[in-house]
Write a protein that holds these residues in place. Structure first.
Motif, short mmCIF file in Angstrom:
data_model
loop_
_atom_site.label_atom_id
_atom_site.label_comp_id
_atom_site.label_asym_id
_atom_site.label_seq_id
_atom_site.Cartn_x
_atom_site.Cartn_y
_atom_site.Cartn_z
N ASP B 80 45.77 -18.59 74.06
CA ASP B 80 45.93 -20.02 73.80
C ASP B 80 46.33 -20.76 75.08
O ASP B 80 45.87 -21.87 75.34
N PHE B 82 45.55 -19.99 78.09
CA PHE B 82 44.34 -20.15 78.89
C PHE B 82 43.56 -21.37 78.42
O PHE B 82 43.10 -22.18 79.21
N GLU B 83 43.45 -21.47 77.12
CA GLU B 83 42.68 -22.57 76.56
C GLU B 83 43.33 -23.91 76.90
O GLU B 83 42.65 -24.90 77.17
N ILE B 85 45.02 -24.57 79.52
CA ILE B 85 44.71 -24.90 80.91
C ILE B 85 43.38 -25.65 80.95
O ILE B 85 43.25 -26.66 81.63
N TRP B 86 42.43 -25.15 80.18
CA TRP B 86 41.13 -25.80 80.16
C TRP B 86 41.24 -27.20 79.58
O TRP B 86 40.64 -28.14 80.10
N ARG B 89 42.37 -29.57 82.06
CA ARG B 89 41.29 -29.97 82.97
C ARG B 89 40.39 -31.00 82.29
O ARG B 89 40.01 -32.00 82.89
#
Lengths: 104, 104
Positions: B80, B82-83, B85-86, B89
């Motif tokens: 989660d 990681f997600e 972070i996206w 962005r």
DNA sequence: ATAGCGTACAACCATATGGTTGTACATCAA
DNA sequence: TTGATGTACAACCATATGGTTGTACGCTAT
């Protein structure tokens, strides 16, 4: 899926993946930040690529590594599914105990 | 974390884990359903145990394998993150584009 | 043209992994 | 007590993994 989890089962690769999600990075710029050789980093990227966690996009002589969110989501969905199995069990236990609506 | 993802990077082990979340099972009852030897299944359970994805509880001569949800959650939380972070962005891109509130 | 950068890939090495068989030991049932 | 069951563990094997060095080759800049 084996490939995806195997790819994530390494600190260096998780770090590479994390750095690449937010913004694409060339292989060499990735490699600069690790003690190991360039070839080693290249191999790590290759593992991530085979797992479809990243893709490479050639740009001039550089190869830009991008994170692939959809594969990440598939992995996350699998873990969620495991959790839902547990929730199912908890519900069953609650039913047995005659309780309603409050899961531990 | 390496251990957790490595443990999940095998179909047999994911299957064992799944079966064990809902309900504890003895090592031998687990082993009955796989083609491989008992010792091989024992090793798989051991890998899951070292990763803290399962625990073993001795009950008479049987060893009952239970799923450990908290470790699963830690792994899910990492994915989660990681997600997120996206998403961070994406938000930045949205800001750049002057859009508000709707992420692609 | 040529030198340097970025990448790819092969060969090699040590260690880890996933499987096997065999042995040992505790526990439950007869 | 004896025998079957459930588990643990060691030894062994083939293959995979994670690292190295060396070589080759396409691009970029001078």
């Amino acid at each position: 899926m084996d490939l995806v989890f195997r790819a994530l089962a390494d600190t260096t690769r998780r770090d590479i993946f994390q750095r690449v999600i937010g913004d694409g990075l060339s292989v060499s710029s990735l490699a600069d930040d690790y003690e190991m050789s360039f070839a080693a980093v290249q191999k790590h990227v290759s593992v991530l690529e085979r797992a479809a966690l990243v893709t490479k996009e050639r740009h001039g002589r550089e190869q830009i590594v991008h994170g692939n969110l959809s594969t990440l989501r598939r992995a996350a969905a699998l873990l969620d599914a495991f959790e839902e199995i547990w929730i199912g069990r908890a519900t069953k236990i609650a039913e047995i105990l005659g309780e309603k609506g409050s899961a531990t």
